[in-house]
Design a protein around this motif. Structure first.
Motif, PDB file in Angstrom:
ATOM      1  N   ASN A  44       0.822  -1.380   0.039  1.00  0.00           N
ATOM      2  CA  ASN A  44       0.051   0.025   0.009  1.00  0.00           C
ATOM      3  C   ASN A  44       0.807   1.484   0.056  1.00  0.00           C
ATOM      4  O   ASN A  44       0.263   2.264  -0.135  1.00  0.00           O
ATOM      5  CB  ASN A  44      -1.058  -0.022   1.264  1.00  0.00           C
ATOM      6  CG  ASN A  44      -0.392   0.183   2.366  1.00  0.00           C
ATOM      7  OD1 ASN A  44       0.950   0.225   2.433  1.00  0.00           O
ATOM      8  ND2 ASN A  44      -1.151  -0.268   3.607  1.00  0.00           N
ATOM      9  N   GLN A  45       2.147   1.008  -0.046  1.00  0.00           N
ATOM     10  CA  GLN A  45       3.143   2.393  -0.299  1.00  0.00           C
ATOM     11  C   GLN A  45       3.473   2.432  -1.602  1.00  0.00           C
ATOM     12  O   GLN A  45       4.352   3.205  -1.929  1.00  0.00           O
ATOM     13  CB  GLN A  45       4.357   2.116   0.475  1.00  0.00           C
ATOM     14  CG  GLN A  45       3.790   2.318   2.337  1.00  0.00           C
ATOM     15  CD  GLN A  45       4.998   2.040   3.186  1.00  0.00           C
ATOM     16  OE1 GLN A  45       5.750   1.335   3.281  1.00  0.00           O
ATOM     17  NE2 GLN A  45       5.251   3.118   4.033  1.00  0.00           N
ATOM     18  N   THR A  46       3.049   1.543  -2.544  1.00  0.00           N
ATOM     19  CA  THR A  46       3.183   1.771  -4.108  1.00  0.00           C
ATOM     20  C   THR A  46       2.364   3.105  -4.373  1.00  0.00           C
ATOM     21  O   THR A  46       1.547   3.391  -4.116  1.00  0.00           O
ATOM     22  CB  THR A  46       2.388   0.630  -4.938  1.00  0.00           C
ATOM     23  OG1 THR A  46       3.261  -0.438  -4.526  1.00  0.00           O
ATOM     24  CG2 THR A  46       2.624   1.008  -6.199  1.00  0.00           C
ATOM     25  N   SER A  47       3.148   4.090  -4.759  1.00  0.00           N
ATOM     26  CA  SER A  47       2.636   5.456  -5.085  1.00  0.00           C
ATOM     27  C   SER A  47       3.948   6.376  -5.927  1.00  0.00           C
ATOM     28  O   SER A  47       5.077   5.569  -6.058  1.00  0.00           O
ATOM     29  CB  SER A  47       2.405   6.159  -3.802  1.00  0.00           C
ATOM     30  OG  SER A  47       2.100   7.408  -3.896  1.00  0.00           O
ATOM     31  N   MET A  48       3.510   7.399  -6.049  1.00  0.00           N
ATOM     32  CA  MET A  48       4.744   8.418  -6.589  1.00  0.00           C
ATOM     33  C   MET A  48       4.946   9.165  -5.529  1.00  0.00           C
ATOM     34  O   MET A  48       3.909   9.895  -4.891  1.00  0.00           O
ATOM     35  CB  MET A  48       3.779   9.229  -7.787  1.00  0.00           C
ATOM     36  CG  MET A  48       4.720  10.471  -8.245  1.00  0.00           C
ATOM     37  SD  MET A  48       6.166  10.131  -9.210  1.00  0.00           S
ATOM     38  CE  MET A  48       5.475  10.065 -10.749  1.00  0.00           C
ATOM     39  N   TYR A  49       6.388   9.666  -5.233  1.00  0.00           N
ATOM     40  CA  TYR A  49       6.688  10.352  -4.227  1.00  0.00           C
ATOM     41  C   TYR A  49       7.202  11.485  -4.541  1.00  0.00           C
ATOM     42  O   TYR A  49       8.142  11.544  -5.531  1.00  0.00           O
ATOM     43  CB  TYR A  49       7.714   9.677  -3.181  1.00  0.00           C
ATOM     44  CG  TYR A  49       6.907   8.490  -2.496  1.00  0.00           C
ATOM     45  CD1 TYR A  49       6.468   7.116  -3.140  1.00  0.00           C
ATOM     46  CD2 TYR A  49       6.442   8.658  -1.095  1.00  0.00           C
ATOM     47  CE1 TYR A  49       5.943   6.081  -2.285  1.00  0.00           C
ATOM     48  CE2 TYR A  49       5.685   7.752  -0.557  1.00  0.00           C
ATOM     49  CZ  TYR A  49       5.524   6.274  -1.110  1.00  0.00           C
ATOM     50  OH  TYR A  49       4.804   5.446  -0.404  1.00  0.00           O
ATOM     51  N   LEU A  50       6.788  12.688  -3.876  1.00  0.00           N
ATOM     52  CA  LEU A  50       7.521  14.087  -4.577  1.00  0.00           C
ATOM     53  C   LEU A  50       8.127  14.755  -3.440  1.00  0.00           C
ATOM     54  O   LEU A  50       7.423  14.652  -2.373  1.00  0.00           O
ATOM     55  CB  LEU A  50       6.059  14.907  -5.002  1.00  0.00           C
ATOM     56  CG  LEU A  50       5.205  14.226  -6.395  1.00  0.00           C
ATOM     57  CD1 LEU A  50       4.129  15.201  -6.693  1.00  0.00           C
ATOM     58  CD2 LEU A  50       6.316  14.128  -7.512  1.00  0.00           C
ATOM     59  N   CYS A  51       8.943  15.311  -3.646  1.00  0.00           N
ATOM     60  CA  CYS A  51       9.747  16.166  -2.850  1.00  0.00           C
ATOM     61  C   CYS A  51       9.621  17.597  -3.049  1.00  0.00           C
ATOM     62  O   CYS A  51       9.557  17.840  -4.257  1.00  0.00           O
ATOM     63  CB  CYS A  51      11.296  15.648  -2.572  1.00  0.00           C
ATOM     64  SG  CYS A  51      12.363  16.627  -1.496  1.00  0.00           S
ATOM     65  N   ALA A  52       9.456  18.566  -2.300  1.00  0.00           N
ATOM     66  CA  ALA A  52       9.490  19.816  -2.379  1.00  0.00           C
ATOM     67  C   ALA A  52      10.409  20.618  -1.480  1.00  0.00           C
ATOM     68  O   ALA A  52      10.621  20.207  -0.273  1.00  0.00           O
ATOM     69  CB  ALA A  52       7.782  20.319  -2.260  1.00  0.00           C
ATOM     70  N   SER A  53      10.629  21.819  -1.838  1.00  0.00           N
ATOM     71  CA  SER A  53      11.253  22.534  -1.006  1.00  0.00           C
ATOM     72  C   SER A  53      10.806  24.168  -1.129  1.00  0.00           C
ATOM     73  O   SER A  53      10.163  24.469  -2.192  1.00  0.00           O
ATOM     74  CB  SER A  53      12.835  22.722  -1.189  1.00  0.00           C
ATOM     75  OG  SER A  53      13.275  23.636  -2.426  1.00  0.00           O
ATOM     76  N   ARG A  54      11.067  24.956   0.034  1.00  0.00           N
ATOM     77  CA  ARG A  54      10.525  26.324   0.061  1.00  0.00           C
ATOM     78  C   ARG A  54      11.629  27.108   0.615  1.00  0.00           C
ATOM     79  O   ARG A  54      12.034  26.653   1.863  1.00  0.00           O
ATOM     80  CB  ARG A  54       9.127  26.269   0.286  1.00  0.00           C
ATOM     81  CG  ARG A  54       8.659  27.468   0.970  1.00  0.00           C
ATOM     82  CD  ARG A  54       7.168  27.473   1.330  1.00  0.00           C
ATOM     83  NE  ARG A  54       6.710  27.079   2.494  1.00  0.00           N
ATOM     84  CZ  ARG A  54       6.970  27.456   3.618  1.00  0.00           C
ATOM     85  NH1 ARG A  54       7.675  28.704   3.698  1.00  0.00           N
ATOM     86  NH2 ARG A  54       6.338  26.943   4.824  1.00  0.00           N
TER      87      ARG A  54
END
Lengths: 114, 114
Positions: free
Chosen positions: B84-94
């Motif tokens: 259930n951790q199959t997914s697209m993972y996105l990192c972001a910064s600010r």
């Protein structure tokens, strides 16, 4: 807690049609509002943003959005879509609650047919 | 231009494996974020960090941990991967200041857990 609703999950338009994508948020105080776009195979990029001032905000590629505080809305518009606008569009909000991250809506997949 | 890079575009792991997803930003941003993106659910915040060694849970932290030993690098750890951790993972910064709430995203890592 802040939340964002995008009611249109999948929109199909022909080229040159006008576009309006709905976005409503739940927070009653001061908010910062964003629209992000994700083209097929590409990373999320900012389309436009609203912090304060003129409620009609213009972004890249001919997009604009109008902040209507009384309706808690920040709808995205484009008068004439192109095939290259095919993408997924995300509305996001950050309210002045101390939460440092954006809260995103569920996204709207736009398909423009040539 | 802000650049956020992620170590892998695609990753396949087996159930129970420990998984590391790496993210690096080159703009000296204080804040970094990990989201997962799933169809129909938009982006959901897993964890974020506002300084080196500082972290806070997001909306769906269960099954994940993070590490930030250097300002430019933010790692997401799946201690024991599950399907259930199959997914697209996105990192972001600010960063801070006027752009305080605008987040810049990496290209994403599509993780499949079998």
């Amino acid at each position: 807690a802040q939340s964002v609703s995008q009611h249109n999950h999948h929109v199909i338009l022909s080229e040159a049609a006008s576009l309006e994508l709905g976005c409503n948020y739940s927070y009653g105080g001061t908010v910062n509002l964003f629209w992000y776009v994700q083209y097929p195979g590409q990373h999320l990029q900012l389309l436009l943003k609203y912090f304060s001032g003129d409620p009609l905000v213009k972004g890249i590629k001919g997009f604009e959005a109008e902040f209507i505080k009384s309706k808690f809305s920040f709808n995205l518009r484009k008068p004439s879509v192109q095939w290259s606008d095919t993408a997924e569009y995300f509305c996001a909000v950050n309210a002045n609650t101390g939460r440092r991250a954006l809260t995103f809506g569920s996204g709207t997949r736009l398909q423009v047919q040539p | 231009d802000v650049k956020v890079t992620q170590s892998s575009r695609y990753l396949v792991k087996r159930t129970g494996e420990k998984v590391f997803l790496e993210c690096v930003q080159d703009m000296d941003h204080e804040n970094m974020f990990w989201y997962r993106q799933d169809p129909g659910l938009g982006l959901r915040l897993i964890y974020f960090s506002y300084d080196v060694k500082m972290k806070e849970k997001g909306d769906i932290p269960e099954g994940y941990s993070v590490s930030r030993e250097k300002k430019e690098r933010f790692s997401l750890i799946l201690e024991s991967a599950s399907t259930n951790q199959t997914s697209m993972y996105l990192c972001a910064s600010r960063g801070g200041g006027r752009d305080f709430y605008e987040q810049y995203f990496g290209p994403g890592t599509r993780l499949t857990v079998t």
